[in-house]
Scaffold this active site. Structure first.
Site, PDB file in Angstrom:
ATOM      1  N   HIS A  33      -8.395   3.138   1.622  1.00  8.89           N
ATOM      2  CA  HIS A  33      -7.171   3.500   2.344  1.00  8.89           C
ATOM      3  C   HIS A  33      -6.728   4.932   2.024  1.00  8.89           C
ATOM      4  CE1 HIS A  33      -7.320  -0.704   3.426  1.00  8.89           C
ATOM      5  NE2 HIS A  33      -7.459  -0.967   2.134  1.00  8.89           N
ATOM      6  N   GLU A  48      -1.482  -0.393  -1.565  1.00  9.74           N
ATOM      7  CA  GLU A  48      -2.808  -0.447  -2.202  1.00  9.74           C
ATOM      8  C   GLU A  48      -3.369   0.944  -2.464  1.00  9.74           C
ATOM      9  OE1 GLU A  48      -7.312  -2.084  -1.113  1.00  9.74           O
ATOM     10  OE2 GLU A  48      -5.611  -2.592   0.177  1.00  9.74           O
ATOM     11  N   HIS A 101     -11.152  -1.360  -4.002  1.00 11.00           N
ATOM     12  CA  HIS A 101     -10.048  -1.944  -3.235  1.00 11.00           C
ATOM     13  C   HIS A 101      -9.244  -2.898  -4.106  1.00 11.00           C
ATOM     14  CE1 HIS A 101     -10.959  -0.724   1.008  1.00 11.00           C
ATOM     15  NE2 HIS A 101     -12.108  -0.410   0.425  1.00 11.00           N
ATOM     16  N   GLU A 163     -13.232  -5.709  -4.958  1.00  5.96           N
ATOM     17  CA  GLU A 163     -11.834  -6.134  -4.817  1.00  5.96           C
ATOM     18  C   GLU A 163     -11.355  -6.512  -6.209  1.00  5.96           C
ATOM     19  OE1 GLU A 163      -9.837  -6.036  -2.310  1.00  5.96           O
ATOM     20  OE2 GLU A 163     -10.946  -6.203  -0.431  1.00  5.96           O
TER      21      GLU A 163
END
Length: 198
Positions: A33, A48, A101, A163
């Site tokens: 992001h 995030e 992430h 993640e």
């Protein structure tokens, strides 16, 4: 003497030829992001993008300290597209792509670590990183999974997506907001890379 000189010449050429093969690969680190893309669930309180960037910077520092060349797809809070992220990896021959992430879910109780890969050549690195991050986090094992995320299927070399926990989980988000915990995660990802590429 002639025999000794011949052996020395052979060893010299073997070392010269083996040098490039023994060189550590470039690690392309991709903080998820950025910019207008906050990441996470719609309406999620904690963005995030800031914490993926922090973990990625710590990961780069850990790998550089160990002698690995690194590239970042972004090094600040700005937006970069998926094509660009893949291009950074594809332009560096033999590069390893690691996307960082943080997860989110509508159910607050969702927690744990997941690691993704797409190509078969990426599976070993995914399992190596997952094992290290799982051990460092002490949270739930959501397993290593094969999935066709854009950055995984469009990167020619080895590519994984980590993640590293749920920002929508109260206890995990509290830890993720702590610099020492993010450092631990970064070092764990680095340990997984080093376990696979030494």
């Amino acid at each position: 003497m002639r025999k000794a000189g011949f052996i020395f010449s052979i060893l010299f050429f073997l070392i010269v030829l083996a040098g490039p093969a023994l060189a550590l690969p470039t690690i392309v680190i991709d903080p998820g992001h950025g910019g207008h893309d906050r990441g996470g669930m719609p309406g999620q309180r904690i963005p995030e993008k800031l914490y993926t960037l922090d973990i990625a910077k710590r990961l780069s520092a850990a790998l550089r300290k160990a002698g690995y060349p690194t590239l970042m797809t972004r090094d600040g809070d700005y937006f970069v597209g998926l094509d660009y992220r893949c291009a950074v990896a594809n332009q560096s021959r033999g590069a390893i792509f690691v996307s960082v992430h943080l997860n989110g879910a509508p159910r607050e109780g969702a927690n744990g670590i997941e690691t993704y890969y797409f190509s078969k050549q990426s599976a070993q690195l995914a399992f190596a990183i997952h094992s290290q991050v799982l051990g460092a986090s002490g949270t739930a094992d959501r397993r290593v999974r094969r999935k066709a995320y854009y950055v995984l299927r469009n990167t020619r070399g080895v590519a994984v997506l980590c993640e590293c926990g749920f920002l929508t989980n109260r206890s995990e988000s509290a830890r993720l907001l702590t610099p020492s915990y993010r450092e631990r995660l970064a070092r764990a990802i680095a340990a997984g890379v080093m376990a696979r590429y030494r």
